[in-house]
Design a protein around this motif. Structure first.
Motif, PDB file in Angstrom:
ATOM      1  N   GLY A  11       0.398 -10.448   2.751  1.00 53.31           N
ATOM      2  CA  GLY A  11       0.888 -10.486   4.130  1.00 53.31           C
ATOM      3  C   GLY A  11       0.474  -9.263   4.929  1.00 53.31           C
ATOM      4  O   GLY A  11      -0.388  -8.488   4.497  1.00 53.31           O
ATOM      5  N   THR A  12       1.090  -9.082   6.077  1.00 55.80           N
ATOM      6  CA  THR A  12       0.738  -7.959   6.942  1.00 55.80           C
ATOM      7  C   THR A  12       1.977  -7.105   7.199  1.00 55.80           C
ATOM      8  O   THR A  12       3.079  -7.469   6.826  1.00 55.80           O
ATOM      9  CB  THR A  12       0.226  -8.442   8.309  1.00 55.80           C
ATOM     10  N   MET A  13       1.772  -5.996   7.882  1.00 53.55           N
ATOM     11  CA  MET A  13       2.905  -5.122   8.196  1.00 53.55           C
ATOM     12  C   MET A  13       3.785  -5.714   9.303  1.00 53.55           C
ATOM     13  O   MET A  13       4.856  -5.181   9.565  1.00 53.55           O
ATOM     14  CB  MET A  13       2.424  -3.721   8.546  1.00 53.55           C
ATOM     15  N   ILE A  14       3.334  -6.796   9.910  1.00 56.07           N
ATOM     16  CA  ILE A  14       4.189  -7.468  10.903  1.00 56.07           C
ATOM     17  C   ILE A  14       5.410  -8.029  10.161  1.00 56.07           C
ATOM     18  O   ILE A  14       6.548  -7.797  10.559  1.00 56.07           O
ATOM     19  CB  ILE A  14       3.430  -8.599  11.639  1.00 56.07           C
ATOM     20  N   ILE A  39      -2.507  -3.999   4.566  1.00 57.97           N
ATOM     21  CA  ILE A  39      -1.596  -4.866   5.334  1.00 57.97           C
ATOM     22  C   ILE A  39      -1.723  -4.713   6.850  1.00 57.97           C
ATOM     23  O   ILE A  39      -0.922  -5.277   7.593  1.00 57.97           O
ATOM     24  CB  ILE A  39      -0.120  -4.661   4.918  1.00 57.97           C
ATOM     25  N   LEU A  40      -2.703  -3.949   7.312  1.00 56.87           N
ATOM     26  CA  LEU A  40      -2.874  -3.803   8.763  1.00 56.87           C
ATOM     27  C   LEU A  40      -3.236  -5.164   9.381  1.00 56.87           C
ATOM     28  O   LEU A  40      -4.234  -5.777   8.983  1.00 56.87           O
ATOM     29  CB  LEU A  40      -3.985  -2.780   9.049  1.00 56.87           C
ATOM     30  N   PRO A  41      -2.459  -5.655  10.361  1.00 56.16           N
ATOM     31  CA  PRO A  41      -2.727  -6.995  10.906  1.00 56.16           C
ATOM     32  C   PRO A  41      -4.151  -7.162  11.439  1.00 56.16           C
ATOM     33  O   PRO A  41      -4.771  -8.203  11.282  1.00 56.16           O
ATOM     34  CB  PRO A  41      -1.704  -7.117  12.049  1.00 56.16           C
ATOM     35  N   GLU A  42      -4.681  -6.078  12.051  1.00 55.12           N
ATOM     36  CA  GLU A  42      -6.001  -6.185  12.706  1.00 55.12           C
ATOM     37  C   GLU A  42      -7.135  -6.540  11.735  1.00 55.12           C
ATOM     38  O   GLU A  42      -8.190  -6.985  12.172  1.00 55.12           O
ATOM     39  CB  GLU A  42      -6.345  -4.875  13.429  1.00 55.12           C
ATOM     40  N   ILE A  43      -6.948  -6.332  10.447  1.00 54.61           N
ATOM     41  CA  ILE A  43      -8.030  -6.632   9.489  1.00 54.61           C
ATOM     42  C   ILE A  43      -8.416  -8.110   9.606  1.00 54.61           C
ATOM     43  O   ILE A  43      -9.594  -8.456   9.598  1.00 54.61           O
ATOM     44  CB  ILE A  43      -7.609  -6.253   8.044  1.00 54.61           C
ATOM     45  N   THR A  44      -7.425  -8.967   9.759  1.00 56.51           N
ATOM     46  CA  THR A  44      -7.753 -10.393   9.960  1.00 56.51           C
ATOM     47  C   THR A  44      -7.593 -10.797  11.430  1.00 56.51           C
ATOM     48  O   THR A  44      -8.427 -11.508  11.970  1.00 56.51           O
ATOM     49  CB  THR A  44      -6.844 -11.293   9.100  1.00 56.51           C
ATOM     50  N   THR A  51      -1.253   9.570  10.873  1.00 55.45           N
ATOM     51  CA  THR A  51      -1.974   9.272  12.113  1.00 55.45           C
ATOM     52  C   THR A  51      -3.135   8.298  11.908  1.00 55.45           C
ATOM     53  O   THR A  51      -3.953   8.125  12.800  1.00 55.45           O
ATOM     54  CB  THR A  51      -2.493  10.576  12.751  1.00 55.45           C
ATOM     55  N   THR A  52      -3.205   7.663  10.745  1.00 60.61           N
ATOM     56  CA  THR A  52      -4.234   6.642  10.548  1.00 60.61           C
ATOM     57  C   THR A  52      -3.751   5.333  11.205  1.00 60.61           C
ATOM     58  O   THR A  52      -2.592   5.233  11.607  1.00 60.61           O
ATOM     59  CB  THR A  52      -4.486   6.359   9.048  1.00 60.61           C
ATOM     60  N   ASP A  53      -4.633   4.349  11.263  1.00 65.82           N
ATOM     61  CA  ASP A  53      -4.264   3.041  11.830  1.00 65.82           C
ATOM     62  C   ASP A  53      -3.071   2.468  11.076  1.00 65.82           C
ATOM     63  O   ASP A  53      -2.226   1.790  11.646  1.00 65.82           O
ATOM     64  CB  ASP A  53      -5.440   2.059  11.714  1.00 65.82           C
ATOM     65  N   TYR A  54      -3.030   2.734   9.778  1.00 66.63           N
ATOM     66  CA  TYR A  54      -1.955   2.203   8.932  1.00 66.63           C
ATOM     67  C   TYR A  54      -0.594   2.754   9.368  1.00 66.63           C
ATOM     68  O   TYR A  54       0.349   1.996   9.630  1.00 66.63           O
ATOM     69  CB  TYR A  54      -2.244   2.584   7.476  1.00 66.63           C
TER      70      TYR A  54
END
Lengths: 306, 387
Positions: B147-150, B129-134, B174-177
């Motif tokens: 969906g995304t985490m937004i 769900i990390l937005p940056e993937i898309t 501490t990951t991007d997630y």
């Protein structure tokens, strides 16, 4: 800081410290008798945890056991399997290589640790997944003001401290302990005095590994979850604790274990935003301390080798 | 009958049999990759996703109208970015694989986008769900049905404020997630006038949280938000009681798994979660999916993201049916997805090939994740923790 909260943080540090100390004592015992570093020690912790879990499951499946009996079965299995792993590693890898350069033993035991870890991952059903560890100790909490700890945590802490103390008594007050100390002082003279060198060395490996396996079970009871790679970092922490405390002494690794846990807890208390770096800070502190005390806080020349 | 006549009759019969069998045997096999965590602490959603995608393939293979026979090639990314890149490269460099249904873990999903773009493998993300993937790139190969985490972070901030919580603490990995969750939750909490009083970044494989939780106990927050996946959530929940922290626990869909409920047992009761999917039974095709899944005899539950994996696999198969097993053509079809009827509702990709969905609130009740409006908590029969 509120006194209750301070007491709680001290308790957290003690819990971590006792687990680190139990692992570190093993490193010190092995170094004491043979001057070797056994790097599979962390994975023996995992062997203990999984053997304990297996035995508890098996006991529960075969007979309806009370939690106390199931726990006894789990601990017995952990200690037995841990000792067996220690004896096998000692007999098959360490003894034949004891005259080889130290790095060979280090490498062989490091590889043995990987074998143990991967065996658990592949051999246990869904071994790659974390396993929930059953709650076998009495539940309930002791709360005074803002201080609150589980009864099971207190029991684990007491068991750990008792075991470390019992090991100290075993080394200093028993015939086996005398033999271990004799071999540690001078293997050749000990042999000339009629001590069975191989038996004493393997006995020491069994003792140190049993302690690690017991620590694995306690970790399972404390965190309620175990996984196949839990021993990797614990092994490194245990080794670091033993080195900073003083390899070859018995008190040194205990001090080292509590010191390491203390630094980790202190980082979170003082700098909560840098919680992710608590291992980094603790290892950095160890590096600095090694600079000041190259042979450990309890230097070998001033202490009697175990 | 002469010997030669008998032989010619036999030959004719064999030819006829071969001709009758031809339509079924002539279907080409098309390979689709499925990548997710099949081992490790996040394997419950991974296996649920794999089973759901497998079901989509099985159903299509059973359909006589399908032009191709589909084969799902499964890869285990172990929820580790380095392993994810290895298996993504393996799948993308295999020319017999036409498209992929990829990743549950955001840290892996974001690490592999370049690989798919470089090899030109069109993929549909089913869980990360990390937005940056898309939104963080313009790779035409990357699509996402969930969906995304937004959405989830925004809903979390709004819902929890509405429940009366004012002082929040965030523990995130501490990951991007984890960092993303902390970022979006804090961002959407600001307009509500409430605050995050402390943030604890932790390593995703950290085992001991007693020191952090004792610090949190001193801060007396109303609510702790977990910005991490199931293993982190389980450890945190188990150790909260040990230290005596009574704050409410919430987390976005990373903890909304069967593994969390199993790992926390009774202690997990009342944990709130936010997920960008509605309960499966609320979708028009939901019951049919549940029945088919049960009939297929999978050992694991579809878990929270199974319906998305099923929808992603169906979307990919539909595209292949339309233009054939050609990566570029399949990519072009996926890029223009609008109004695609799927299990998880209508799929409409925006300019970044991101499906637009709404988030929903769930609560752990009696060992199950229950849709908030249907729960005893919403009905007032049970109460969330309040300090």
């Amino acid at each position: 800081m509120d006194l209750g909260i301070l007491a709680q943080q001290i308790f957290n540090g003690l819990m971590l410290g006792v687990i680190y100390a139990m692992i570190a004592v093993g490193f010190s015992l092995f170094f004491g008798v043979l001057d070797i570093i056994k790097f599979s020690h962390g994975d023996v912790v995992t062997v203990g945890a999984f053997s304990g879990l297996g035995a508890v499951g098996l006991a529960g499946g075969l007979v309806v056991f009370s939690p106390a009996l199931a726990l006894a079965a789990g601990l017995a299995a952990a200690v037995a399997m841990g000792s067996l792993a220690g004896i096998l590693i000692g007999r098959l890898l360490v003894m034949p290589l004891r005259h080889a350069p130290a790095v060979n033993v280090l490498l062989a035991t490091l590889m043995a640790g990987t074998v143990l870890r991967e065996t658990i991952r592949l051999g246990v059903p869904n071994g790659g997944n974390p396993k929930p560890f059953p709650a076998l100790l009495p539940s309930g909490t002791i709360a005074t003001g803002s201080f609150s700890v589980g009864i099971d945590s207190v029991m684990i802490l007491c068991a750990g401290l008792s075991l470390v103390f019992a090991t100290h008594l075993l080394i200093t007050r028993t015939r086996l302990g005398l033999s271990i100390r004799a071999v540690a002082q001078d293997g050749e003279i000990a042999r000339l005095s009629g001590i069975d060198f191989q038996r004493v060395v393997l006995g020491t490996f069994a003792l140190g590994s049993a302690l690690a396996a017991f620590a694995g079970c306690m970790l399972g009871l404390y965190y309620r979850e175990i996984n196949f790679s839990m021993g990797v970092l614990l092994g490194i922490i245990g080794f670091a604790s033993a080195v900073i405390g003083g390899l070859g002494s018995l008190l040194g690794p205990i001090i080292g274990g509590f010191l390491f846990a203390g630094v980790q807890t202190l980082v979170v208390v003082l700098l909560p935003f840098s919680s992710a770096y608590k291992d980094v800070v603790a290892f950095a502190a160890i590096i600095v301390l090694i600079g000041f005390f190259p042979t450990g806080l309890i230097a070998e020349r001033r202490s009697e080798r175990v | 009958m002469t010997k030669s006549r008998l032989l010619s009759l036999l030959g004719g019969a064999i030819t006829l049999c071969a001709l009758i069998d031809t339509p079924a045997a002539a279907k080409d096999t098309v390979k689709i990759a499925f990548i997710g965590p099949l081992s490790g602490g996040n394997s419950a959603p991974g296996l649920g996703g794999r089973n759901s995608a497998t079901l989509a393939v099985q159903q299509r293979n059973a359909d006589p109208a399908a032009k191709y026979t589909y084969e799902l090639v499964t890869f285990d990314d172990e929820c580790k970015p380095n392993v994810g890149i290895q298996v993504a490269t393996k799948a993308a460099s295999d020319n017999s694989i036409v498209a992929g249904v990829t990743h549950y873990c955001s840290a892996v999903g974001i690490a592999t986008v370049d690989t798919y773009a470089r090899f030109g493998l069109p993929v549909v993300v089913w869980g990360a769900i990390l937005p940056e993937i898309t939104y963080g790139n313009d790779f035409k190969e990357i699509h996402r049905v969930n969906g995304t985490m937004i959405n989830e972070g925004k809903l979390a901030a709004e819902f929890l404020t509405k429940q009366g919580y004012k002082k929040f603490v965030v523990i995130h990995d501490t990951t991007d997630y984890g960092k993303g969750q902390n970022k979006y939750f804090a961002e959407y909490l600001k307009p509500t006038g409430n605050e995050v009083i402390a943030t604890f970044p932790v390593s995703p494989d950290q085992q001991d949280f007693t020191a952090e939780l004792t610090k949190i106990k001193e801060l007396k927050p109303d609510l702790i938000l977990v910005g991490g996946l199931t293993p982190l959530g389980v450890r945190l929940r188990s150790q909260m009681d040990r230290v005596g922290v009574t704050a409410q626990l919430a987390g976005v869909s990373g903890i909304m798994t069967a593994g969390f409920l199993e790992g926390t047992g009774a202690a997990g009761e009342g944990t709130v979660s936010f997920h960008n999917g509605a309960p499966i039974s609320k979708y028009p095709q939901g019951q049919a999916f549940i029945d088919a899944y049960a009939k297929a005899g999978f050992r694991e539950d579809p878990d929270a993201y199974g319906p998305f994996a099923y929808s992603a696999a169906s979307l990919v198969i539909d595209a292949i049916e339309k233009v054939g097993p050609d990566r570029k053509k399949v990519k072009a079809v996926l890029n223009t997805t609008k109004g695609h009827k799927a299990l998880v509702g209508e799929i409409n990709f925006d300019g970044h090939r991101q499906n637009i969905v709404n988030a929903n609130v769930y609560v752990a009740q009696d060992g199950k994740w229950v849709y908030w409006p249907d729960s005893d908590y919403a009905a007032g029969k049970k109460k969330l923790a309040k300090n």
